[in-house]
Design a protein around this motif. Structure first.
Motif, PDB file in Angstrom:
ATOM      1  N   ALA A   1     -84.369  94.988 165.369  1.00 55.47           N
ATOM      2  CA  ALA A   1     -83.285  95.139 166.334  1.00 55.47           C
ATOM      3  C   ALA A   1     -82.950  96.604 166.547  1.00 55.47           C
TER       4      ALA A   1
ATOM      5  N   GLY B   1     -78.190  91.316 165.571  1.00 53.42           N
ATOM      6  CA  GLY B   1     -79.469  91.831 165.089  1.00 53.42           C
ATOM      7  C   GLY B   1     -80.198  90.875 164.169  1.00 53.42           C
TER       8      GLY B   1
ATOM      9  N   ALA C   1     -86.312  99.969 168.300  1.00 54.46           N
ATOM     10  CA  ALA C   1     -86.504  99.239 167.038  1.00 54.46           C
ATOM     11  C   ALA C   1     -87.943  99.303 166.551  1.00 54.46           C
TER      12      ALA C   1
ATOM     13  N   ALA D   1     -79.123  94.985 168.821  1.00 52.63           N
ATOM     14  CA  ALA D   1     -77.965  94.602 168.007  1.00 52.63           C
ATOM     15  C   ALA D   1     -76.689  95.091 168.685  1.00 52.63           C
TER      16      ALA D   1
END
Length: 356
Positions: A151, A145, A180, A139
């Protein structure tokens, strides 16, 4: 709604673009190693959107031992007035190639490592829709994202949360996406007393010679402990002890001897058996100076261009490296080791100052 992550993915698609330089790609292998460690049975497939088709690094990358396959798709850009980008005709060709690849790879996890640009995001979304696999990305800018199921943070946020210097080490970039899904770089981290005003200095000591028949090449621990104790008084530093798991007892003997001679050992960290060869490369690169016996890390340090002092118990010319950043001692005393450490340190300090 985010698609669930597979517990044991079998086919992981890694998406990269932009730079196909050998150095940039090899830095990415740190992330590949973490993925293989987490899921040893998973196949890693690299999809590279290449703005420079036929780049010399392609052959090397395709043969990388951590990858099951590597595929390079030309990303041909055009211009429309003041705009530059990939046009509809180019995308039609790209999608045809992606469709052919999907029949071979059929990924159950998609990871877009690129923080910038829209092309890899489009490709990740295409694979997500076509194969039903969750997509992971970065992101980097607001709204990006939402293009992924999972993300990771922007690069600056990633660096800030981990107290990393900015600009960030290029190797860390690929870990922004892996953050993530809970995967982190396993590279060693320096633990240091923040009250020390000169915490940036690092020496790597490889006593080594723990394998059968190699003990005769091991420097006397008393010589090393005395020399490094005196040097620490002159130049406070973090001392990293290298070695394989079977060399941990040797390092422990050194620490006990150092404590008996010099007192505090708070600046010493024992990494024996705690680093892979890839991580050992990172340790050596971080070290301001490497002190080693005639063993593997010595040759690695020389190849990496690190200021290296190597201790031989007996003359062995065929193992000598004759470079400006290498100093060789044969059967030296602790005072001689101390003197060479000081001279090598000053030499490296001058070189670093001149380079900056």
């Amino acid at each position: 709604m985010a698609r669930p992550l597979p517990q044991r993915p079998q086919h992981v698609l890694l998406i990269k673009a932009h730079s196909a330089g050998i150095g940039d790609i090899l830095r990415s292998s740190a992330a590949w190693a973490v993925l293989k460690e987490r899921w040893p049975e998973a196949e890693l497939h690299l999809l590279f959107l290449n703005r420079w088709p036929g780049y010399p690094s392609e052959e090397l990358i395709a043969a990388h031992h951590l990858l099951s396959s590597a595929h390079f798709i030309p990303l041909r850009e055009g211009r429309w007035g003041s705009l530059r980008g990939v046009g509809p005709r180019a995308w039609r060709q790209i999608f045809r190639q992606l469709h052919a690849l999907s029949l071979k790879i059929r990924p159950d996890l998609i990871i877009d490592h690129e923080p910038h640009g829209i092309e890899t995001s489009i490709v990740a979304r295409w694979w997500r829709r076509h194969c039903g696999a969750p997509a992971v990305g970065v992101a980097e800018v607001p709204g990006r994202g939402w293009l992924y199921d999972y993300a990771g943070p922007s690069l600056r946020r990633y660096a800030r949360e981990r107290s990393l210097a900015w600009p960030m080490d290029y190797t860390e970039r690929d870990f922004a996406a892996l953050a993530a899904i809970g995967l982190a770089r396993r590279a060693w981290r320096i633990q240091w007393n923040r009250d020390n005003p000169r915490a940036g200095s690092v020496i790597a000591l490889n006593i080594g010679c723990g394998t059968a028949g190699a003990a005769q090449k091991r420097p006397a621990l008393e010589i090393l402990a005395t020399a490094l104790g005196e040097f620490h008084q002159r130049q406070p530093h973090l001392l990293l002890l290298l070695g394989a798991a079977e060399e941990a007892p040797i390092n422990a003997d050194f620490v006990r001897l150092f404590a008996a001679q010099s007192g505090s050992t708070e600046h010493i960290q024992d990494l024996a058996g705690k680093t892979t060869l890839t991580e050992l490369t990172g340790v050596l690169q971080r070290a301001d100076l490497v002190l080693s016996s005639d063993s593997g890390p010595y040759h690695m340090a020389v190849a990496l261009g690190r200021p290296t002092l190597v201790y031989f118990n007996f003359a062995n010319p065929e193992h000598y490296h004759h470079h400006k950043h290498v100093r060789i001692l044969v059967g030296a005393s602790s005072s001689e080791v101390f003197t060479e450490l000081c001279q090598l340190w000053e030499q490296n300090h001058r070189a670093t100052k001149n380079h900056s």
